[in-house]
Design a protein around this motif. Structure first.
Motif, PDB file in Angstrom:
ATOM      1  N   SER A 443      40.046  40.728  49.009  1.00 54.16           N
ATOM      2  CA  SER A 443      40.476  39.993  48.770  1.00 54.16           C
ATOM      3  C   SER A 443      42.059  39.977  48.685  1.00 54.16           C
ATOM      4  O   SER A 443      43.119  39.660  47.865  1.00 54.16           O
ATOM      5  CB  SER A 443      40.145  38.516  49.835  1.00 54.16           C
ATOM      6  OG  SER A 443      41.798  37.319  50.049  1.00 54.16           O
ATOM      7  N   VAL A 444      43.147  39.771  49.489  1.00 54.49           N
ATOM      8  CA  VAL A 444      44.582  39.568  48.996  1.00 54.49           C
ATOM      9  C   VAL A 444      45.265  38.447  47.922  1.00 54.49           C
ATOM     10  O   VAL A 444      46.256  38.809  47.365  1.00 54.49           O
ATOM     11  CB  VAL A 444      45.954  39.945  50.161  1.00 54.49           C
ATOM     12  CG1 VAL A 444      45.793  39.028  50.878  1.00 54.49           C
ATOM     13  CG2 VAL A 444      47.446  40.470  49.635  1.00 54.49           C
ATOM     14  N   LEU A 445      44.229  37.442  48.721  1.00 54.53           N
ATOM     15  CA  LEU A 445      45.157  36.371  47.875  1.00 54.53           C
ATOM     16  C   LEU A 445      44.580  36.219  46.504  1.00 54.53           C
ATOM     17  O   LEU A 445      44.859  35.567  45.686  1.00 54.53           O
ATOM     18  CB  LEU A 445      43.394  35.816  48.432  1.00 54.53           C
ATOM     19  CG  LEU A 445      43.631  34.256  49.666  1.00 54.53           C
ATOM     20  CD1 LEU A 445      42.609  33.542  50.083  1.00 54.53           C
ATOM     21  CD2 LEU A 445      45.425  34.283  50.140  1.00 54.53           C
ATOM     22  N   TRP A 446      43.141  37.315  45.601  1.00 50.97           N
ATOM     23  CA  TRP A 446      43.419  38.315  44.188  1.00 50.97           C
ATOM     24  C   TRP A 446      44.833  37.795  43.545  1.00 50.97           C
ATOM     25  O   TRP A 446      44.635  38.302  41.960  1.00 50.97           O
ATOM     26  CB  TRP A 446      41.954  38.381  44.197  1.00 50.97           C
ATOM     27  CG  TRP A 446      40.274  38.226  44.596  1.00 50.97           C
ATOM     28  CD1 TRP A 446      40.097  37.807  45.516  1.00 50.97           C
ATOM     29  CD2 TRP A 446      39.940  37.419  43.800  1.00 50.97           C
ATOM     30  NE1 TRP A 446      38.744  37.722  45.315  1.00 50.97           N
ATOM     31  CE2 TRP A 446      38.334  36.958  43.606  1.00 50.97           C
ATOM     32  CE3 TRP A 446      40.386  37.571  41.942  1.00 50.97           C
ATOM     33  CZ2 TRP A 446      37.563  36.819  43.260  1.00 50.97           C
ATOM     34  CZ3 TRP A 446      39.218  37.037  41.252  1.00 50.97           C
ATOM     35  CH2 TRP A 446      37.470  36.263  41.455  1.00 50.97           C
ATOM     36  N   LEU A 447      45.887  38.721  44.241  1.00 53.21           N
ATOM     37  CA  LEU A 447      46.819  39.072  43.942  1.00 53.21           C
ATOM     38  C   LEU A 447      47.364  38.080  43.672  1.00 53.21           C
ATOM     39  O   LEU A 447      48.605  38.023  43.295  1.00 53.21           O
ATOM     40  CB  LEU A 447      47.233  40.104  44.965  1.00 53.21           C
ATOM     41  CG  LEU A 447      46.291  41.603  44.756  1.00 53.21           C
ATOM     42  CD1 LEU A 447      47.218  42.476  45.603  1.00 53.21           C
ATOM     43  CD2 LEU A 447      46.285  41.965  43.629  1.00 53.21           C
ATOM     44  N   PHE A 448      47.626  36.607  44.081  1.00 53.39           N
ATOM     45  CA  PHE A 448      48.183  35.786  44.465  1.00 53.39           C
ATOM     46  C   PHE A 448      48.697  34.981  42.890  1.00 53.39           C
ATOM     47  O   PHE A 448      49.680  34.799  42.371  1.00 53.39           O
ATOM     48  CB  PHE A 448      47.930  34.531  45.073  1.00 53.39           C
ATOM     49  CG  PHE A 448      47.890  35.763  46.108  1.00 53.39           C
ATOM     50  CD1 PHE A 448      49.029  36.273  46.832  1.00 53.39           C
ATOM     51  CD2 PHE A 448      48.503  34.332  47.856  1.00 53.39           C
ATOM     52  CE1 PHE A 448      49.028  36.731  48.687  1.00 53.39           C
ATOM     53  CE2 PHE A 448      48.006  34.495  48.949  1.00 53.39           C
ATOM     54  CZ  PHE A 448      48.723  35.944  49.632  1.00 53.39           C
ATOM     55  N   PRO A 449      47.347  34.801  42.529  1.00 58.77           N
ATOM     56  CA  PRO A 449      47.677  34.249  40.874  1.00 58.77           C
ATOM     57  C   PRO A 449      48.609  34.852  39.500  1.00 58.77           C
ATOM     58  O   PRO A 449      50.070  34.916  39.255  1.00 58.77           O
ATOM     59  CB  PRO A 449      46.621  34.145  40.040  1.00 58.77           C
ATOM     60  CG  PRO A 449      45.438  33.896  41.325  1.00 58.77           C
ATOM     61  CD  PRO A 449      46.246  35.477  42.508  1.00 58.77           C
ATOM     62  N   GLN A 450      48.933  36.309  39.716  1.00 60.19           N
ATOM     63  CA  GLN A 450      49.671  36.994  38.878  1.00 60.19           C
ATOM     64  C   GLN A 450      50.824  37.213  39.430  1.00 60.19           C
ATOM     65  O   GLN A 450      52.099  36.898  38.561  1.00 60.19           O
ATOM     66  CB  GLN A 450      49.041  39.075  39.186  1.00 60.19           C
ATOM     67  CG  GLN A 450      49.561  39.572  40.486  1.00 60.19           C
ATOM     68  CD  GLN A 450      48.289  40.783  40.318  1.00 60.19           C
ATOM     69  OE1 GLN A 450      47.202  41.245  39.748  1.00 60.19           O
ATOM     70  NE2 GLN A 450      49.318  42.035  40.656  1.00 60.19           N
ATOM     71  N   VAL A 454      54.883  35.512  37.615  1.00 61.02           N
ATOM     72  CA  VAL A 454      55.760  36.011  37.290  1.00 61.02           C
ATOM     73  C   VAL A 454      56.831  34.918  37.643  1.00 61.02           C
ATOM     74  O   VAL A 454      57.764  35.545  37.340  1.00 61.02           O
ATOM     75  CB  VAL A 454      55.670  37.832  37.716  1.00 61.02           C
ATOM     76  CG1 VAL A 454      57.113  38.472  37.902  1.00 61.02           C
ATOM     77  CG2 VAL A 454      54.763  38.289  37.034  1.00 61.02           C
ATOM     78  N   GLY A 455      56.445  34.732  39.032  1.00 61.97           N
ATOM     79  CA  GLY A 455      57.486  34.234  39.472  1.00 61.97           C
ATOM     80  C   GLY A 455      57.526  33.181  38.954  1.00 61.97           C
ATOM     81  O   GLY A 455      58.946  32.283  39.218  1.00 61.97           O
ATOM     82  N   ILE A 456      56.963  31.975  38.053  1.00 66.88           N
ATOM     83  CA  ILE A 456      57.595  30.781  37.194  1.00 66.88           C
ATOM     84  C   ILE A 456      58.522  31.302  36.209  1.00 66.88           C
ATOM     85  O   ILE A 456      59.291  30.681  35.817  1.00 66.88           O
ATOM     86  CB  ILE A 456      56.557  29.587  37.285  1.00 66.88           C
ATOM     87  CG1 ILE A 456      56.063  29.843  38.335  1.00 66.88           C
ATOM     88  CG2 ILE A 456      56.572  29.206  35.639  1.00 66.88           C
ATOM     89  CD1 ILE A 456      54.218  29.224  37.604  1.00 66.88           C
ATOM     90  N   GLY A 457      57.823  32.300  35.735  1.00 70.51           N
ATOM     91  CA  GLY A 457      58.772  32.823  34.139  1.00 70.51           C
ATOM     92  C   GLY A 457      59.895  33.347  34.792  1.00 70.51           C
ATOM     93  O   GLY A 457      61.410  33.516  34.250  1.00 70.51           O
ATOM     94  N   GLU A 458      60.249  34.067  36.433  1.00 65.08           N
ATOM     95  CA  GLU A 458      61.508  34.607  36.835  1.00 65.08           C
ATOM     96  C   GLU A 458      62.439  33.636  36.955  1.00 65.08           C
ATOM     97  O   GLU A 458      62.980  32.857  36.288  1.00 65.08           O
ATOM     98  CB  GLU A 458      61.876  34.830  37.929  1.00 65.08           C
ATOM     99  CG  GLU A 458      60.591  36.513  37.771  1.00 65.08           C
ATOM    100  CD  GLU A 458      61.645  37.781  37.654  1.00 65.08           C
ATOM    101  OE1 GLU A 458      63.259  37.351  37.680  1.00 65.08           O
ATOM    102  OE2 GLU A 458      62.019  38.509  36.960  1.00 65.08           O
ATOM    103  N   ALA A 459      61.965  32.584  37.019  1.00 66.01           N
ATOM    104  CA  ALA A 459      62.608  31.008  37.041  1.00 66.01           C
ATOM    105  C   ALA A 459      63.172  30.056  36.288  1.00 66.01           C
ATOM    106  O   ALA A 459      64.077  29.452  36.319  1.00 66.01           O
ATOM    107  CB  ALA A 459      62.163  29.428  37.734  1.00 66.01           C
TER     108      ALA A 459
END
Length: 562
Positions: A443-450, A454-459
């Motif tokens: 499922s594509v949901l497996w790609l969400f954690p990575q 990265v989104g938190i790191g960008e913030a």
């Protein structure tokens, strides 16, 4: 939402304080809105570029990913060139205005390739063993459209930001503008990665691209509306010329002894600078020779007559400041390179997994990147409204810019580790699944954690970098400081292209079919690079001596928005 401008400098224009506050609020709002619409227009074509090139131009997936990275690199690197042009000749407003029009023209050409069938090759069919390649003319038109779009986005992205920062003298107000401008950028990109990408993937490529062109035109109109409200800073000539003169003069005077008497140095103010350095610092003292007054360097009135043999002490110190932040700039490049690789590879990963959510909805492959922007947007709000106030209450101070960047390093490095683990699981499932069974791919949901990591790191790291360099850069380079962050991202995209090319030439990790490769090893390599770079960043941050602050603000947030 209103901007508190009580701390702004009074009497700087004949408008009066009340009218100036109104203009500041209008400028703040219009620039953020224009930045958001430009981001929406950009993401409408850029985020779907890989899929469009594969489906409509029959490009090899990895080659399409390379073009995507090249376009992203140029969009991030060109702002530095635009900032230099703005600082030296025209100012931020004209450069940003022309860039918006160029971007509109480029998106229009891309839209034509999707609208007119003769401008692209025939689409591959299931029975075709060899797909038709685009002709020279088709490729040329496509590349011209991409190039103009990239040029327009690159020219407007940070000149708009710099124009906004120039409206405020108070560091906290500038920090608030950086935060909300970045927020508007993420909202625009998020909207493009969801709504526009869905239109392109499920309804019509042509319609989606033309909507992007229309949004670009709206951004241009909004930006022009605030012309009378903006504070326009007159270009003072390229500051990089004076920095080059320092290097040349120090080489020409390399045989001179370095005196300790301040009278031996040229310290007269040559511009409108308010600060005056009388005696250069001992750091990088070989550059001090550029400010030593020798025979024939000045005329009877004490003015410089040989500009490539004598510089002011302040110009010497400006170059030293720039050299001082260079190691941290390098760290920023190495931080952004894994993100650039992950962005393009995640889109390819998404094309190999089950993207269905529910019985009738399927996420477009390019839309998975929206999770990075959405996470960044949410965390920016969390950081500004909850985390920083909690730090202020518990610790009595806000995190410094470099501390914020360091936290970003950690989250992005963890994102690479999770990416490697998830890809390893995906490969194992794809290679060992029973072809006769009715089992679905991962499922594509497996790609969400990575992507979330990265989104938190960008913030954390991106606004921290932006505010750090704006504060630490010399006064003569303030307008270029915001663009430098974009340039580091651009160089990172170029490095990602080189890295992917090296992996393809030297290893079998990145074949055309990801199921036959080892993308997980690539992610492990990126995680190792991130760990090494984090150690390098810690060393640089510990050794760095920040410029003396003019106020007690040392964080991005803190301005009162109510």
């Amino acid at each position: 939402m209103m901007l508190d401008v009580n701390n702004m400098e009074e009497g700087r224009s004949s408008l009066g304080l009340a009218r100036w506050r109104a203009h500041a609020r209008i400028s703040f709002l219009l620039l953020c809105v224009a930045r958001g619409f430009m981001a929406l227009a950009m993401s409408g074509w850029q985020s779907s570029l890989i899929t469009y090139l594969i489906k409509k131009f029959n490009f090899d997936p990895i080659f399409a990913a390379q073009i995507y990275n090249l376009a992203n690199g140029c969009m991030s690197f060109l702002p530095l060139a635009a900032a230099i042009v703005a600082d030296s000749y025209f100012g931020c407003f004209p450069v940003a205005s022309v860039s918006c029009l160029i971007s509109f023209l480029g998106i229009g050409i891309i839209s034509l390739t999707a609208t007119v069938s003769s401008l692209r090759p025939r689409q591959c069919t299931a029975r075709s063993s060899i797909c038709e390649r685009p002709s020279m003319l088709q490729s040329a038109i496509l590349y011209v459209g991409i190039a103009l779009s990239v040029l327009g986005v690159g020219g407007s992205r940070f000149t708009m930001t710099t124009l906004g920062a120039n409206q405020f003298d108070d560091e906290k107000l500038r920090g608030a503008f950086f935060n909300w401008s970045f927020f508007a950028l993420n909202v625009g990109i998020t909207t493009g990665l969801t709504l526009l990408l869905y239109v392109e993937d499920s309804v019509s490529w042509s319609l989606g691209f033309w909507i992007s062109a229309g949004v670009n035109l709206i951004a241009f109109a909004v930006f022009l509306t605030g012309y009378r409200c903006y504070r326009h800073i007159k270009p003072q000539g390229s500051p990089f010329t004076s920095l080059a003169r320092v290097m040349v003069a120090s080489v020409k005077k390399r045989k001179l002894l370095i005196p300790s008497d301040s009278n031996a140095y040229y310290s007269r103010i040559q511009d409108n600078s308010e600060e005056l350095a009388l005696l250069p610092r001992e750091k990088l003292r070989f550059l001090n020779r550029a400010a030593i007054i020798s025979e024939g360097d000045v005329n009877s009135e004490g003015l410089i007559v040989k500009r490539w043999r004598l510089c002011t002490v302040q110009q010497v110190e400006d170059l030293k400041m720039l050299i001082g932040v260079s190691p941290l700039l390098i760290s920023g490049i190495l931080l952004s390179t894994p993100i650039a690789v992950q962005n393009s590879m995640t889109v390819l990963q998404a094309s190999k997994v089950d993207r269905r959510l529910g019985p009738s909805f399927e996420i477009p492959a390019g839309s998975v990147l929206v999770l990075v922007m959405l996470t960044t947007t949410i965390w920016l709000t969390f950081i500004d409204c909850l985390l920083f106030p909690a730090c202020q209450k518990l610790a009595g101070s806000l995190p410094t810019f470099l501390q914020r960047v360091g936290v970003g390093h950690v989250f992005i490095m963890l994102g690479m580790v999770v990416s490697a683990l998830v890809e390893s699981k995906r490969l194992h499932r794809s290679r060992h699944s029973n072809p006769d069974a009715a089992s679905l791919p991962m499922s594509v949901l497996w790609l969400f954690p990575q992507l979330i990591l990265v989104g938190i790191g960008e913030a954390f790291h991106y606004p921290g970098q932006l505010s750090f360099f704006y504060r630490e850069f010399p006064e003569s380079l303030k307008s270029s400081a915001t663009a430098v962050v974009g340039a580091t991202i651009g160089i990172a995209y170029y490095m990602s292209i080189a890295a992917v090319g090296m992996f393809r030439r030297r290893t079998t990790w990145l074949p055309q079919d990801l199921d036959k490769g080892r993308l997980d090893i690539v992610y492990w390599v990126l995680a190792a690079v991130g760990l090494t770079n984090f150690g390098y960043f810690i060393a640089c941050a510990c050794l760095y001596k920040p410029k003396e602050k003019t106020d007690d603000s040392d964080a991005v947030s803190g301005a009162n928005l109510n």
